[in-house]
Design a protein around this motif. Sequence first.
Motif, short mmCIF file in Angstrom:
data_model
loop_
_atom_site.label_atom_id
_atom_site.label_comp_id
_atom_site.label_asym_id
_atom_site.label_seq_id
_atom_site.Cartn_x
_atom_site.Cartn_y
_atom_site.Cartn_z
N HIS A 96 0.89 -1.16 0.00
CA HIS A 96 0.00 0.00 0.00
C HIS A 96 0.94 1.21 0.00
N ALA A 111 3.30 3.68 -9.81
CA ALA A 111 2.03 3.07 -10.18
C ALA A 111 1.95 2.83 -11.68
N ASP A 120 -2.42 -0.64 -3.78
CA ASP A 120 -3.21 0.56 -4.02
C ASP A 120 -2.32 1.77 -3.79
N CYS A 122 -2.34 5.93 -2.30
CA CYS A 122 -2.98 7.08 -1.68
C CYS A 122 -2.08 8.29 -1.88
N ILE A 217 -5.42 0.10 -10.34
CA ILE A 217 -5.34 -0.11 -8.90
C ILE A 217 -6.20 0.95 -8.21
N PRO A 218 -6.71 0.65 -7.01
CA PRO A 218 -7.49 1.65 -6.28
C PRO A 218 -6.63 2.86 -5.92
N VAL A 219 -7.21 4.04 -6.06
CA VAL A 219 -6.49 5.28 -5.75
C VAL A 219 -7.38 6.17 -4.88
N CYS A 245 -11.11 6.74 -9.00
CA CYS A 245 -10.43 7.50 -7.95
C CYS A 245 -11.44 8.22 -7.06
N TRP A 273 -7.69 0.74 2.82
CA TRP A 273 -6.99 -0.53 2.71
C TRP A 273 -7.93 -1.70 2.92
N GLY A 275 -10.91 -1.82 1.92
CA GLY A 275 -11.90 -1.85 0.84
C GLY A 275 -13.24 -1.27 1.23
#
Length: 283
Positions: A96, A111, A120, A122, A217-219, A245, A273, A275
């Motif tokens: 992360h 990324a 992910d 941040c 990926i999650p942002v 995002c 983290w 989800g």
Amino acid sequence: MAWHPEIQTVSVGGYNYALLDRGAGDEAVVLIHGITTYSFIWRKILPLLPTSKRVIALDLLGCGGSDMPLDVGYSLSEHAERLVPLLQQLGVRRAHLVGHDVGGGVGQILAVRYPEILIDLCLINSVAYDYWPVQPITTLRIPLFRHFVMSTLDIGAFRMVIRRGLYHKDRLDPELLELFSEPVSTSLGRKAFLHFARCLDNRNLTSIAGELRKLHIPVLLIRGEADVYLSEEISLRLKREIPGCRLLRIPTAGHFIQEDEPELVTAALISFWQGDVVAGAVG
């Protein structure tokens, strides 16, 4: 220089990196600071993070307690490329990644180039696109100001820069001022800081703008609404262009949001983290 008793040194590629590495678990959290700070900026967040995760807060080359060579580049692209073997040596396969200020720019590059190592991303009060560098960093490129910084450390001016970056002005106490100023209290530290400022090039990020639109990926974006150094448009454009995002705005925080609202930032990170829906974040 060690701001925390658990700071250790790891040698990679001929250079020593100072970092805090604690906890265990399959999922690592990697914290990357900005240009005016180093790993201490996470000091209020570290105790609040879950013990189930391994947490690594590092000093980029030229910053904090890491080596300060002046014959290598400190561009965001070069920092990103150096972090890959560092993480490999630390045994981090996936992480992360949390980046603040130019550390967020380093995170964007990783990324895009190495998405396989990120769970992910941040970005906290992050640089992006061509909306940076900004004052007071650009001023350091002027020879007269470079000479001034090299010849003396004006604590009054330094205090003003920090104070402007805080929403809660009373957080600027002698301890925080000392943490900020310690790396630049020596000639080498000031040279490294100026070298970092000279190496900043927004083309490192404008060149990957198209790739950000393809991230899978999650942002999460976190913005301190009182950030006087980085434009709101950075977060708004990142939110528009990165698929899925989400953006969390914190009104009671400035650029140094980790000092202003550590509990809110940490709660958002943990939800992200896991989800879960990050309270207050919009997509």
